[in-house]
Design a protein around this motif. Sequence first.
Motif, PDB file in Angstrom:
ATOM      1  N   ILE A  78      47.251  52.625  36.255  1.00  0.00           N
ATOM      2  CA  ILE A  78      47.487  52.395  37.679  1.00  0.00           C
ATOM      3  C   ILE A  78      46.591  51.258  38.143  1.00  0.00           C
ATOM      4  O   ILE A  78      45.384  51.265  37.875  1.00  0.00           O
ATOM      5  N   ILE A  79      47.176  50.293  38.833  1.00  0.00           N
ATOM      6  CA  ILE A  79      46.409  49.208  39.454  1.00  0.00           C
ATOM      7  C   ILE A  79      46.674  49.248  40.952  1.00  0.00           C
ATOM      8  O   ILE A  79      47.823  49.126  41.393  1.00  0.00           O
ATOM      9  N   ILE A  80      45.626  49.431  41.731  1.00  0.00           N
ATOM     10  CA  ILE A  80      45.729  49.367  43.190  1.00  0.00           C
ATOM     11  C   ILE A  80      44.983  48.122  43.646  1.00  0.00           C
ATOM     12  O   ILE A  80      43.744  48.094  43.650  1.00  0.00           O
ATOM     13  N   ASN A  81      45.713  47.084  43.994  1.00  0.00           N
ATOM     14  CA  ASN A  81      45.098  45.841  44.472  1.00  0.00           C
ATOM     15  C   ASN A  81      44.849  45.963  45.970  1.00  0.00           C
ATOM     16  O   ASN A  81      45.681  45.601  46.796  1.00  0.00           O
ATOM     17  N   ASN A  82      43.667  46.482  46.289  1.00  0.00           N
ATOM     18  CA  ASN A  82      43.329  46.764  47.680  1.00  0.00           C
ATOM     19  C   ASN A  82      42.379  45.736  48.287  1.00  0.00           C
ATOM     20  O   ASN A  82      42.383  45.535  49.506  1.00  0.00           O
ATOM     21  N   ALA A  83      41.560  45.080  47.467  1.00  0.00           N
ATOM     22  CA  ALA A  83      40.567  44.144  48.002  1.00  0.00           C
ATOM     23  C   ALA A  83      41.238  43.077  48.853  1.00  0.00           C
ATOM     24  O   ALA A  83      42.209  42.449  48.431  1.00  0.00           O
ATOM     25  N   GLY A  84      40.734  42.880  50.049  1.00  0.00           N
ATOM     26  CA  GLY A  84      41.297  41.877  50.948  1.00  0.00           C
ATOM     27  C   GLY A  84      40.646  41.966  52.312  1.00  0.00           C
ATOM     28  O   GLY A  84      40.041  42.986  52.656  1.00  0.00           O
ATOM     29  N   ALA A  85      40.776  40.905  53.078  1.00  0.00           N
ATOM     30  CA  ALA A  85      40.184  40.885  54.421  1.00  0.00           C
ATOM     31  C   ALA A  85      40.685  39.660  55.166  1.00  0.00           C
ATOM     32  O   ALA A  85      41.050  38.651  54.562  1.00  0.00           O
ATOM     33  N   ASN A  86      40.679  39.771  56.477  1.00  0.00           N
ATOM     34  CA  ASN A  86      40.978  38.635  57.351  1.00  0.00           C
ATOM     35  C   ASN A  86      39.668  37.886  57.574  1.00  0.00           C
ATOM     36  O   ASN A  86      38.833  38.306  58.366  1.00  0.00           O
ATOM     37  N   LEU A  87      39.479  36.775  56.868  1.00  0.00           N
ATOM     38  CA  LEU A  87      38.185  36.093  56.854  1.00  0.00           C
ATOM     39  C   LEU A  87      38.056  34.970  57.868  1.00  0.00           C
ATOM     40  O   LEU A  87      36.956  34.495  58.130  1.00  0.00           O
ATOM     41  N   SER A  88      39.170  34.529  58.425  1.00  0.00           N
ATOM     42  CA  SER A  88      39.149  33.300  59.217  1.00  0.00           C
ATOM     43  C   SER A  88      38.906  33.548  60.698  1.00  0.00           C
ATOM     44  O   SER A  88      39.184  34.632  61.211  1.00  0.00           O
ATOM     45  N   PRO A  89      38.419  32.547  61.402  1.00  0.00           N
ATOM     46  CA  PRO A  89      38.212  32.684  62.845  1.00  0.00           C
ATOM     47  C   PRO A  89      39.533  32.704  63.591  1.00  0.00           C
ATOM     48  O   PRO A  89      40.551  32.219  63.095  1.00  0.00           O
ATOM     49  N   GLY A  90      39.522  33.305  64.762  1.00  0.00           N
ATOM     50  CA  GLY A  90      40.709  33.289  65.601  1.00  0.00           C
ATOM     51  C   GLY A  90      40.850  31.961  66.325  1.00  0.00           C
ATOM     52  O   GLY A  90      39.980  31.088  66.251  1.00  0.00           O
ATOM     53  N   ASN A 133      50.281  47.020  45.493  1.00  0.00           N
ATOM     54  CA  ASN A 133      49.569  45.959  46.191  1.00  0.00           C
ATOM     55  C   ASN A 133      49.459  46.317  47.671  1.00  0.00           C
ATOM     56  O   ASN A 133      50.465  46.612  48.315  1.00  0.00           O
ATOM     57  N   ILE A 134      48.239  46.300  48.179  1.00  0.00           N
ATOM     58  CA  ILE A 134      48.015  46.634  49.588  1.00  0.00           C
ATOM     59  C   ILE A 134      48.141  45.362  50.414  1.00  0.00           C
ATOM     60  O   ILE A 134      47.353  44.421  50.277  1.00  0.00           O
ATOM     61  N   SER A 135      49.148  45.339  51.273  1.00  0.00           N
ATOM     62  CA  SER A 135      49.410  44.191  52.131  1.00  0.00           C
ATOM     63  C   SER A 135      48.984  44.534  53.565  1.00  0.00           C
ATOM     64  O   SER A 135      47.967  45.190  53.768  1.00  0.00           O
ATOM     65  N   THR A 136      49.758  44.117  54.531  1.00  0.00           N
ATOM     66  CA  THR A 136      49.439  44.384  55.937  1.00  0.00           C
ATOM     67  C   THR A 136      50.681  44.201  56.790  1.00  0.00           C
ATOM     68  O   THR A 136      51.558  43.389  56.456  1.00  0.00           O
TER      69      THR A 136
END
Length: 257
Positions: A78-90, A133-136
């Motif tokens: 099982i691979i859960i690709n969860n690492a991620g973040a909204n890194l940019s400024p608004g 894959n964890i998206s949004t």
Amino acid sequence: MNNSLKGQVALVTGGTKGIGKAIADTLSNAGAQVIITARTAPAENTNGQHFISSDFFQPESAEVIAKEILEKYGRIDIIINNAGANLSPGGGFSTLSDEDWNNDWQLNFMSVVRINKALLPTMIEQKSGVVINISTGAAKLPIWEMTMSYSSAKAALNAYSKALANEVAKHGIRVNVVSPGLVETPLMLEFIENMAKSSSVTAEEAYKSVMEKLNVPLGRMAEPEEVANLVGFLASPEAKYITGVNYSVDGGALPTI
């Protein structure tokens, strides 16, 4: 799901906090041997999860993770690709530098591509495996003021996931996407606090603004465990005929069918 994953080896990237931690604990409780990655080790690790330090801005990190998993366990189920973040400024397109775009794409898209490339050959040899894959929800409902580069990277992840599902199905491998909406995690609360500071409003006012902008019918953020429960099901044998699907966990926020 008690012991439904017994004997299986599962990787959860970004598995020490928030949604990732909830997913890792769900898989552990179902009997899997879970490997978690992050830049720093968790303060507590009560489920016997194997921690690997990683920095997904370094392209070689995927190979390092795969090598350690396969040397120690000899398989990956099982691979859960969860690492991620909204890194940019608004602020929209004019505020985003090349570095902002590159950072969001490296973390939210290329890190997934690299992990899968490193571990899928083993799944193909096994003739079985699950990739989630964890998206949004922001990939389908982007907010230009806050998520432009992040949303575009996750939209690419959605398209990649569908193509990958079609490619590897013949090898007995399932690929699905889970797209959370607003989830009450430390990262989300930090995002709201930063939004409040930049807008000179209180955190409560910033929270209300986000909720109104996304118009969540259920009227609240999700708990991390509510996302993890779906991921746990999709990783289990109960979902063995489900592949190539993108599931929203957003309290009804996506205004389309």
